[in-house]
Structures are given as structure tokens and as C-alpha cells.
Design a protein around this motif. Structure first.
Motif, PDB file in Angstrom:
ATOM      1  N   GLN A 180       0.831  -1.213   0.000  1.00 59.64           N
ATOM      2  CA  GLN A 180       0.000   0.000   0.000  1.00 59.64           C
ATOM      3  C   GLN A 180       0.867   1.265   0.000  1.00 59.64           C
ATOM      4  N   LYS A 181       1.925   1.236   0.809  1.00 60.63           N
ATOM      5  CA  LYS A 181       2.814   2.402   0.883  1.00 60.63           C
ATOM      6  C   LYS A 181       3.604   2.594  -0.415  1.00 60.63           C
ATOM      7  N   ILE A 182       3.970   1.485  -1.041  1.00 62.05           N
ATOM      8  CA  ILE A 182       4.691   1.566  -2.325  1.00 62.05           C
ATOM      9  C   ILE A 182       3.783   2.176  -3.394  1.00 62.05           C
ATOM     10  N   VAL A 183       2.533   1.721  -3.406  1.00 63.31           N
ATOM     11  CA  VAL A 183       1.561   2.229  -4.390  1.00 63.31           C
ATOM     12  C   VAL A 183       1.255   3.709  -4.125  1.00 63.31           C
ATOM     13  N   GLU A 184       1.045   4.067  -2.857  1.00 60.93           N
ATOM     14  CA  GLU A 184       0.759   5.469  -2.504  1.00 60.93           C
ATOM     15  C   GLU A 184       1.899   6.391  -2.939  1.00 60.93           C
ATOM     16  N   SER A 185       3.143   5.949  -2.712  1.00 64.27           N
ATOM     17  CA  SER A 185       4.308   6.764  -3.100  1.00 64.27           C
ATOM     18  C   SER A 185       4.309   7.001  -4.609  1.00 64.27           C
ATOM     19  N   GLN A 186       3.965   5.959  -5.362  1.00 64.57           N
ATOM     20  CA  GLN A 186       3.952   6.105  -6.822  1.00 64.57           C
ATOM     21  C   GLN A 186       2.869   7.082  -7.265  1.00 64.57           C
ATOM     22  N   HIS A 187       1.712   7.034  -6.595  1.00 68.02           N
ATOM     23  CA  HIS A 187       0.631   7.964  -6.948  1.00 68.02           C
ATOM     24  C   HIS A 187       1.001   9.400  -6.597  1.00 68.02           C
ATOM     25  N   ASP A 188       1.732   9.574  -5.496  1.00 62.80           N
ATOM     26  CA  ASP A 188       2.165  10.921  -5.097  1.00 62.80           C
ATOM     27  C   ASP A 188       3.192  11.500  -6.066  1.00 62.80           C
TER      28      ASP A 188
ATOM     29  N   VAL B  75      10.774   5.221 -14.279  1.00 58.48           N
ATOM     30  CA  VAL B  75      10.517   6.640 -14.040  1.00 58.48           C
ATOM     31  C   VAL B  75      11.227   7.516 -15.069  1.00 58.48           C
ATOM     32  N   GLN B  76      10.683   8.723 -15.242  1.00 59.51           N
ATOM     33  CA  GLN B  76      11.336   9.714 -16.096  1.00 59.51           C
ATOM     34  C   GLN B  76      11.076  11.089 -15.493  1.00 59.51           C
ATOM     35  N   GLY B  77      12.122  11.894 -15.406  1.00 61.64           N
ATOM     36  CA  GLY B  77      11.965  13.224 -14.821  1.00 61.64           C
ATOM     37  C   GLY B  77      13.312  13.784 -14.416  1.00 61.64           C
ATOM     38  N   THR B  78      13.285  14.768 -13.535  1.00 64.25           N
ATOM     39  CA  THR B  78      14.552  15.354 -13.092  1.00 64.25           C
ATOM     40  C   THR B  78      15.208  14.440 -12.067  1.00 64.25           C
ATOM     41  N   VAL B  79      16.521  14.496 -11.994  1.00 67.95           N
ATOM     42  CA  VAL B  79      17.282  13.676 -11.046  1.00 67.95           C
ATOM     43  C   VAL B  79      16.798  13.937  -9.618  1.00 67.95           C
ATOM     44  N   GLU B  80      16.602  15.223  -9.307  1.00 68.02           N
ATOM     45  CA  GLU B  80      16.192  15.625  -7.967  1.00 68.02           C
ATOM     46  C   GLU B  80      14.886  14.940  -7.550  1.00 68.02           C
ATOM     47  N   LYS B  81      13.889  14.983  -8.433  1.00 69.80           N
ATOM     48  CA  LYS B  81      12.585  14.381  -8.127  1.00 69.80           C
ATOM     49  C   LYS B  81      12.664  12.866  -8.033  1.00 69.80           C
ATOM     50  N   ILE B  82      13.424  12.267  -8.939  1.00 67.22           N
ATOM     51  CA  ILE B  82      13.555  10.803  -8.938  1.00 67.22           C
ATOM     52  C   ILE B  82      14.251  10.340  -7.657  1.00 67.22           C
ATOM     53  N   LYS B  83      15.283  11.063  -7.239  1.00 69.10           N
ATOM     54  CA  LYS B  83      15.973  10.713  -5.992  1.00 69.10           C
ATOM     55  C   LYS B  83      15.034  10.870  -4.803  1.00 69.10           C
ATOM     56  N   CYS B  84      14.160  11.851  -4.873  1.00 65.86           N
ATOM     57  CA  CYS B  84      13.196  12.098  -3.802  1.00 65.86           C
ATOM     58  C   CYS B  84      12.224  10.911  -3.687  1.00 65.86           C
ATOM     59  N   LEU B  85      11.727  10.438  -4.833  1.00 66.21           N
ATOM     60  CA  LEU B  85      10.825   9.274  -4.825  1.00 66.21           C
ATOM     61  C   LEU B  85      11.562   8.048  -4.301  1.00 66.21           C
ATOM     62  N   HIS B  86      12.805   7.863  -4.752  1.00 65.56           N
ATOM     63  CA  HIS B  86      13.580   6.707  -4.318  1.00 65.56           C
ATOM     64  C   HIS B  86      13.792   6.723  -2.800  1.00 65.56           C
TER      65      HIS B  86
ATOM     66  N   ARG C 287      11.910   8.162  -0.569  1.00 69.62           N
ATOM     67  CA  ARG C 287      10.634   7.876   0.096  1.00 69.62           C
ATOM     68  C   ARG C 287      10.348   6.370   0.090  1.00 69.62           C
ATOM     69  N   LEU C 288      10.569   5.723  -1.061  1.00 68.18           N
ATOM     70  CA  LEU C 288      10.332   4.278  -1.152  1.00 68.18           C
ATOM     71  C   LEU C 288      11.295   3.508  -0.238  1.00 68.18           C
ATOM     72  N   ALA C 289      12.544   3.972  -0.186  1.00 67.39           N
ATOM     73  CA  ALA C 289      13.555   3.297   0.635  1.00 67.39           C
ATOM     74  C   ALA C 289      13.224   3.375   2.121  1.00 67.39           C
ATOM     75  N   SER C 290      12.425   4.373   2.495  1.00 69.55           N
ATOM     76  CA  SER C 290      12.100   4.551   3.918  1.00 69.55           C
ATOM     77  C   SER C 290      10.883   3.726   4.356  1.00 69.55           C
ATOM     78  N   VAL C 291      10.230   3.052   3.388  1.00 70.63           N
ATOM     79  CA  VAL C 291       9.052   2.233   3.734  1.00 70.63           C
ATOM     80  C   VAL C 291       9.503   1.021   4.560  1.00 70.63           C
ATOM     81  N   LYS C 292       8.877   0.854   5.715  1.00 71.79           N
ATOM     82  CA  LYS C 292       9.227  -0.243   6.615  1.00 71.79           C
ATOM     83  C   LYS C 292       8.837  -1.584   5.970  1.00 71.79           C
ATOM     84  N   GLY C 293       9.761  -2.524   5.971  1.00 66.55           N
ATOM     85  CA  GLY C 293       9.485  -3.830   5.375  1.00 66.55           C
ATOM     86  C   GLY C 293      10.239  -4.055   4.078  1.00 66.55           C
ATOM     87  N   ILE C 294      10.800  -2.955   3.524  1.00 63.81           N
ATOM     88  CA  ILE C 294      11.600  -3.094   2.305  1.00 63.81           C
ATOM     89  C   ILE C 294      12.974  -3.660   2.658  1.00 63.81           C
TER      90      ILE C 294
END
Ligand code: NI
Length: 131
Positions: A65-73, A97-108, A110-117
Motif C-alpha cells: 500500500q505504501k509503495i503504491v501510494e508513493s507512486q501515486h504521489d 521513471v522519467q523526470g529530473t534527477v532531484e525528483k527521482i531521488k526524492c521518490l527513491h 521515500r520508497l527506501a524509507s518504507v518499513k518492510g523493504i
């Protein structure tokens, strides 16, 4: 183009070419130059493409759920995602993904901080439109 290079370095480079399976020395040099140019594009924060790979235990509550929510955000970055059930416990999610490095790193981040990964890798590339 002609370059001067120390004999020792050239010997190591020739061994690397053989090990990596480059067809010719020119091809190896071309690939290395392109890699440097791609890296420069990342540093400048230009538009790039990438894949975020995530390995996680689907038994852990709310991970998916958290992985999906992050992608929608970050839906302006996410092109698509692919899910693989690796075994009874582990899942792998590849998010293109496609976009600026800054935004992509931001998404990464956030995903890396999801508990259980268990593990996540960000692989960045570019269309190489400029070269
Ligand atoms: Ni799965």
C-alpha cells in the motif's frame, strides 16, 4: 582521435575490454565516454530515465500500500511498474521513471524509507539525445 597513455594503464584497459566483452577498443572508449556524459547529465539534474527496483516481504503489513501510494504521489514521474512474486515471501517491484534527477531521488528516498523493504536500487540512465 589519437591519445597517449601509459603502457601499464593500456595493458589493464585491454584486459578490461576482454573481460567486459567489448568488440573493439574504439567501442570500449565510446561507451566509457558516453557513461561519463550520462553521469554529467545526472549531476546537472537534467531530464533522465531510470528504474527503481524494490525487494520486499509482502507479509509485512501495508508495504505494498505504501509503495503504491508513493507512486501515486509522484505520478508525474512514474511511467509504469512491474511486479514479480519471487518466492513465497519476497516480491520485486520495478518502477520505470522519467523526470529530473532531484525528483527521482526524492521518490527513491521515500520508497527506501518504507518499513518492510529489504533492498532497493536506483538505476539511472538517459535517452542520450544529445550524443
Ligand atoms: Ni508479489
Amino acid at each position: 582521435m589519437s591519445i597517449s597513455i601509459e603502457e601499464d594503464v593500456l595493458r589493464k584497459f585491454n584486459a578490461l575490454i576482454k573481460e567486459e566483452g567489448f568488440p573493439t577498443r574504439s567501442e570500449a572508449i565510446k561507451q566509457l565516454i558516453k557513461s561519463a556524459l550520462v553521469q554529467k547529465q545526472w549531476q546537472k539534474g537534467e531530464n533522465i530515465a531510470g528504474v527503481i527496483t524494490i525487494i520486499y516481504d509482502h507479509h509485512k503489513s501495508n508495504v505494498l500500500q505504501k509503495i503504491v501510494e508513493s507512486q501515486h504521489d509522484f505520478n508525474d514521474l512514474v511511467i509504469c511498474s512491474q511486479h514479480a512474486h519471487l518466492d513465497h515471501t519476497n516480491c520485486m517491484e520495478n518502477i520505470i521513471v522519467q523526470g529530473t534527477v532531484e525528483k527521482i531521488k526524492c521518490l527513491h528516498k521515500r520508497l527506501a524509507s518504507v518499513k518492510g523493504i529489504k533492498h532497493t536500487v536506483l538505476s539511472m540512465t538517459t535517452t542520450g539525445g544529445e550524443f
